[in-house]
Write an enzyme that holds these catalytic residues in place. Structure first.
Site, mmCIF file in Angstrom:
data_model
loop_
_atom_site.group_PDB
_atom_site.id
_atom_site.type_symbol
_atom_site.label_atom_id
_atom_site.label_comp_id
_atom_site.label_asym_id
_atom_site.label_seq_id
_atom_site.Cartn_x
_atom_site.Cartn_y
_atom_site.Cartn_z
ATOM 1 C CD GLU A 201 0.329 14.855 -3.823
ATOM 2 O OE1 GLU A 201 0.076 14.057 -4.737
ATOM 3 O OE2 GLU A 201 1.350 14.770 -3.106
ATOM 4 C CG ASP B 254 10.847 15.297 -6.011
ATOM 5 O OD1 ASP B 254 10.178 16.332 -6.041
ATOM 6 O OD2 ASP B 254 10.487 14.282 -5.385
ATOM 7 C CD GLU C 265 10.050 8.641 2.035
ATOM 8 O OE1 GLU C 265 9.772 7.574 1.484
ATOM 9 O OE2 GLU C 265 9.586 9.734 1.655
ATOM 10 C CD GLU D 85 9.417 8.395 -6.631
ATOM 11 O OE1 GLU D 85 9.365 7.350 -5.934
ATOM 12 O OE2 GLU D 85 8.563 9.292 -6.547
HETATM 13 C C1 DMJ Z 1 3.977 10.506 -6.668
HETATM 14 O O1 DMJ Z 1 2.797 11.123 -6.332
HETATM 15 C C2 DMJ Z 1 4.740 11.289 -7.697
HETATM 16 O O2 DMJ Z 1 5.681 10.480 -8.322
HETATM 17 C C3 DMJ Z 1 5.413 12.505 -7.106
HETATM 18 O O3 DMJ Z 1 6.208 13.171 -8.050
HETATM 19 C C4 DMJ Z 1 6.266 12.116 -5.942
HETATM 20 N N1 DMJ Z 1 5.557 11.315 -4.976
HETATM 21 C C5 DMJ Z 1 4.764 10.214 -5.422
HETATM 22 C C6 DMJ Z 1 5.498 8.905 -5.531
HETATM 23 O O4 DMJ Z 1 6.519 8.702 -4.678
#
Ligand code: DMJ
Length: 462
Positions: free
Chosen positions: A126, A253, A350, A369
């Site tokens: 993060e 992902d 979600e 996304e």
């Molecule tokens: C963001 O922090 C980034 O896009 C990460 O790759 C996935 N989660 C969140 C958004 O959904």
């Protein structure tokens, strides 16, 4: 062509002209049921106003902290002391949308108050995608060397995370002591570091950053199954898989996203090879057309046996990555499935089961996304459906997630009951991608820019 017309019609029918805030009403046109042309300049301007609305909420209720809670009008910090998640994440969005005074005050706050010498255990993934990515793009856009110095200091403090027996990083590291914790990690947290560490290596001339992050990805890739898939959880000390569930959702992902993008940004041939092998395995085993639409579900990484038909807001990054890779056909088909998921409740949940179209997890976390994919598809192929979808996403966000003080999550997309958090990625990603989608002139022209997974544009200047 017929498929195209059907999709455009579906978008128009699903459009239902809810009109939110006044500026949006102007951008949208009258509620006649007829599909007005997309007024891109007006929509781009509305997105900019909404970014300022979010920023003002942060300034008023969370200044100097990480994120704002719009309903309680309080702040949330991730760790003992704030790491300025919203200002760092939002800086390049403010710059891109021409909000210069706000960008300047965000930058001064960061330079004055972001202290990295702290006895805090932070999450490597993060902090890398949000802070390191935001500092690097901020530096590239402003030339402010102080941002690069902060990025360099952060990178140095994160490096101990890679000191495991395999070279794959621990999930947490103490920024002062370098003490690491939590060896149970996943492909996304291991493989989504190379764009940022690689860019830092290039800008500081310190190859170690590139080497450490690259070795981690390679180690993970080497542990793929015989059929070329990775699982959901792995121990970075033993290198053993702890979960064989293979999919493109949370926890996996952006591992795939970075294989492709690291090839694009650095011209790295290993990344190209890893991407090609991986996408072939995904298309063969994880893709699922059993319902007549294209989805990517869940299978066992070793056998390819289908184990679930779940898909959700996080999975919706894949159309954008497919488009970027040149597979526009699949990208369009999958984005169309994502749009179906969104219009089920006029905001995506979600998680759904795509075979029954039942909602499995009704929360909405302001995720970007699906918008990101619309933007990339439009940029790559000029796809007109993306603009219509984007307009629909924006209207629904205004209708259901806007508050008097910024935007907030939903506890349920079915009831539309609101949660109480404005995630920093709503400014960094969701609004940025909407703006880029609508903006009539290319804001980030050229092929030398790649977005990290938090939508921070990294430019190949080397
Ligand atoms: C963001 O922090 C980034 O896009 C990460 O790759 C996935 N989660 C969140 C958004 O959904």
């Amino acid at each position: 062509m017929a498929g195209w017309r059907a999709l455009l019609l579906a978008i128009a029918v699903a459009g239902g002209w809810f009109l939110g805030a006044a500026p949006l009403a102007r951008a949208a046109g009258p509620a006649t049921g007829y599909e007005p042309p997309v007024d891109r300049p007006a929509l781009a301007d509305s997105v900019r106003q909404e970014l300022l609305h979010c920023w003002h909420a942060y300034v008023r209720y969370a200044w100097g902290h990480d994120e704002v809670r719009p309903l309680s009008r309080e702040f949330r910090d991730w760790y003992e002391q704030p790491v300025l998640m919203t200002p760092v994440d939002a800086l390049d969005a403010l710059l891109l949308m021409g909000c210069t005074p706000q960008a300047d005050s965000a930058r001064e706050l960061i330079v004055e108050r972001l202290s990295l010498d702290r006895d805090d255990r932070v999450q490597v993934f993060e902090v890398t995608i949000r802070l390191l990515g935001g500092l690097l793009s901020g530096y590239q856009m402003t030339g402010d060397r102080r941002l690069l110095d902060l990025a360099d200091s952060l990178g140095t403090r994160l490096l101990p995370a890679f000191r495991s027996a395999t070279g794959m990083p621990y999930r947490f590291v103490n920024l002062r002591t370098g003490e690491t914790s939590d060896p149970r990690s996943n492909p996304a947290e291991i493989g989504t570091l190379l764009l940022e560490f690689g860019t830092l290596a290039k800008l500081t001339n310190k190859p170690i950053y590139y080497e450490r992050a690259k070795r981690a990805v390679m180690q993970l890739y080497e542990r793929r199954s015989r059929i070329g898939l990775v699982g959901e959880e792995i121990d970075v000390e033993t290198g053993k898989w702890l979960s064989p569930a293979s999919h493109v959702g949370g926890g996996i992902d952006s591992y795939y996203e970075y294989l492709l993008k690291c090839w694009k940004l650095f011209g790295d041939k290993d990344c190209e090879r890893m991407w090609r092998t991986s996408i072939a395995a995904l298309d063969r085993y994880v893709a699922d057309r059993s319902t007549g639409q294209l989805w990517y579900g869940e299978v066992d990484m070793n056998t390819g046996r289908r184990t679930a038909s779940t898909f959700g807001a996080l999975h919706a990054f894949l159309p954008g990555v497919l488009a970027l890779s040149g597979d526009v056909q699949r990208a369009r088909q999958l984005e169309s499935s994502c749009f179906t998921m969104w219009t089920l409740n006029s905001i995506e949940p979600e998680l759904i089961d795509y075979r029954t179209m039942k909602v499995l997890d009704a929360r909405y976390a302001l995720r970007p996304e699906i918008v990101e994919s619309a933007y990339v598809l439009h940029r790559v192929s000029g796809d007109p459906a993306s603009l219509l979808m984007g307009r629909r996403f924006f209207r629904d966000l205004v209708a259901y997630c806007r508050t008097d003080d910024g935007y907030t999550t939903l506890k349920s997309v079915v009831t539309k009951e609101k949660g109480d958090l404005q995630h920093s990625f709503f400014l960094a990603e969701t609004l940025k991608y909407l703006y880029l989608l609508f903006s009539p002139s290319p804001v980030l022209a050229g092929n030398d820019v790649v977005f990290n997974t938090e939508a921070h544009p990294l430019r190949r200047t080397w």
